[in-house]
Design a protein around this motif. Structure first.
Motif, short mmCIF file in Angstrom:
data_model
loop_
_atom_site.label_atom_id
_atom_site.label_comp_id
_atom_site.label_asym_id
_atom_site.label_seq_id
_atom_site.Cartn_x
_atom_site.Cartn_y
_atom_site.Cartn_z
N CYS A 8 -8.96 -2.21 -5.52
CA CYS A 8 -9.28 -2.78 -4.21
C CYS A 8 -8.25 -3.82 -3.80
O CYS A 8 -7.77 -3.82 -2.66
N MET A 15 -5.56 -3.78 -0.81
CA MET A 15 -5.61 -4.85 0.19
C MET A 15 -4.23 -5.49 0.37
O MET A 15 -3.77 -5.70 1.49
N PHE A 30 -11.34 -2.85 1.41
CA PHE A 30 -10.50 -4.00 1.03
C PHE A 30 -9.13 -3.91 1.68
O PHE A 30 -8.57 -4.93 2.11
#
Length: 489
Positions: A296, A300, A424
């Motif tokens: 995640c 991101m 994310f």
């Protein structure tokens, strides 16, 4: 030559249940015979029936998904082109209100992602995604009717909600029909649709603004939203027939093809020790696996480094050309980035390698960001505008394919993982919109500097993940002398 050993990892990260006789993932230290061999291959050759099936899947799935994703980004990024056709002055926007209008889409997008992919395992994914596409087409076309900043923000928020199911839904369909080694190339090809959309929206906008601005009392940016929304609605209707659903509900598959699909996907699993779970159990499985969170954050940071996407026409405007030329100049860098995404996705799948592919592509992006921030020379800056999109966008298919192959122990967990990494990732777009303020033009040092930093953090996450998987592979080897699968990295 056949691989000497096969390795298999248990679905639970903390327990091992090792089974012999399954297909291979790249060994921690592969022999010469093992390098480059995908799981469905023996000695580099695929069964002719399976090859024909994969070709049929590609003909049905890939053109439909790519066109849909192309239109997904055309509708999403139309606001970036509309800005060059006096959108802000027409709606009385001031300060950072444009940045907020860009950012708010991703708030709705993020809120809808995980619930949507928890739902998609319980309904027909092709019908669900086509229905959502029709909704976002309507919302996009309605943007032409807004009269104020508040109306624009509302449309953008609901556009994010309507668009949210598509990307994780598309990758979920890939995961149903393709093996892990085939995933990266297909995600890369789909992602190419996004990059071409970002580039060709400039060409579309240039034609609309030049030929339709003022037609029937509507501005060019209003016509842009209307035309793009209408085309998207038409393709959405076709999607109800073209997109596949589950194996049993896809009419263009024969009974024999369904059996072959089930056999090859079962053979390709990293673990088959977990039984079918509920949607909530899939969410719990994903959240308990620490690797989920590392993927995640990797995504991101990666997408944070790509937040320049919505501001690329604004950056291109600093080259000093008029609106039409500026829009035309935005196209070639993204065409090259699309080609790079497909090539890197293919290479990662071919060699079953992820870490160095991510490192190399994002390092190229960092070089481009530094170049763009370091000079205002027109030629040098436009060269940089080719370099950083190629590097930044080429890593996406590798990250998504890596997460899908590592954390796919149940269908429900895989669906949630794909949604979580995308959630994310798009959080980065929410705050990334504020890294490109008008006060920082023409150099945009804040945006380029932050993008370079985010790319470096994504590289660090990839190497931490590699270290974790090496450790897991050693534990697996130490626990058995049988033939089992190892994790790829």
């Amino acid at each position: 030559m056949e691989p000497n050993t096969n390795y298999r990892a248990h679905s639970d990260h903390d327990k091992l249940d090792i089974k012999p006789g399954d297909s291979t993932v790249v060994d921690e230290e592969p022999t010469a015979a093992e390098v480059g061999e995908s799981r469905q291959y023996v000695g580099g050759k695929m069964d002719p029936k399976e090859r024909a099936l994969v070709r049929k899947l590609d003909w049905y799935i890939m053109p439909t998904i790519c066109v849909m994703y192309f239109l997904n980004y055309v509708d999403r990024n139309a606001i970036a082109q509309a800005r060059l056709n006096h959108l802000e002055s027409d709606l009385g926007m001031v300060g950072n209100q444009f940045n907020t209008a860009v950012s708010i889409l991703f708030v709705g997008y993020v809120l809808m992602q995980i619930p949507s992919n928890m739902l998609i395992t319980r309904i027909k994914p092709g019908i669900y995604m086509s229905g959502c596409m029709f909704l976002w087409a309507v919302v996009s076309a309605c943007t032409a009717a807004v009269k104020s900043y508040g109306g624009l923000v509302a449309c953008r928020f609901f556009l994010g909600i309507a668009e949210a199911p598509f990307y994780p839904g598309a990758t979920y369909i890939f995961a149903i029909y393709y093996t892990h080694s085939e995933m990266a190339a297909r995600v890369g090809l789909m992602y190419c649709g996004q990059l071409l959309a970002t580039g060709f929206t400039g060409l579309i906008s240039a034609g609309v603004f030049a030929g339709m601005d003022g037609l029937r009392g509507l501005t060019g940016w209003q016509w842009l939203f209307i035309i793009e929304g209408a085309v998207t609605a038409f393709v959405a209707v076709l999607g109800f027939w073209l997109l596949p659903n589950t194996l049993d509900d896809t009419p263009w598959l024969t009974g024999e093809e369904r059996k072959l699909l089930r056999a090859r996907i079962e053979r390709d699993k990293i673990s088959d020790t977990l039984s079918k779970a509920t949607a909530w159990e899939g969410l719990k499985q994903a959240c308990k696996d620490k690797r989920t969170w590392l993927f995640c954050f990797m995504q991101m940071f990666h997408l944070s480094s790509s937040a320049f996407n919505a501001f690329f026409p604004t950056v291109a405007k600093t080259l000093g050309y008029n609106t039409t030329v500026t829009l035309l100049l935005t196209c070639p860098p993204f065409v090259l980035a699309g080609a790079g995404s497909v090539l890197v996705g293919w290479s990662s799948g071919r060699f079953n390698e992820m870490t160095w592919h991510i490192t190399a592509t994002l390092s190229v992006a960092i070089v481009g960001f530094v170049m763009a921030a370091s000079t205002l020379n027109t030629a040098a800056r436009y060269v940089a505008c080719f370099i950083f999109p190629v590097g930044a966008f080429s890593a996406n298919s590798v990250i998504v394919g890596w997460a899908s192959s590592t954390l796919s122990q149940t269908e429900e967990k895989r669906a949630v993982i794909l949604a979580m990494t995308n959630v994310f990732g798009h959080i980065g777009y929410i705050y990334g919109a504020y890294l490109w303020p008008d006060t920082d033009e023409p150099r945009y040092g804040i945006g380029f500097g932050a993008s370079a930093g985010f790319a470096l953090l994504a590289i660090c996450c990839a190497w931490v993940m590699r270290t974790l998987l090496i450790h897991d592979n050693r534990r697996i080897r130490a626990s058995t002398s049988e033939n089992v699968n190892l994790y790829s990295y």
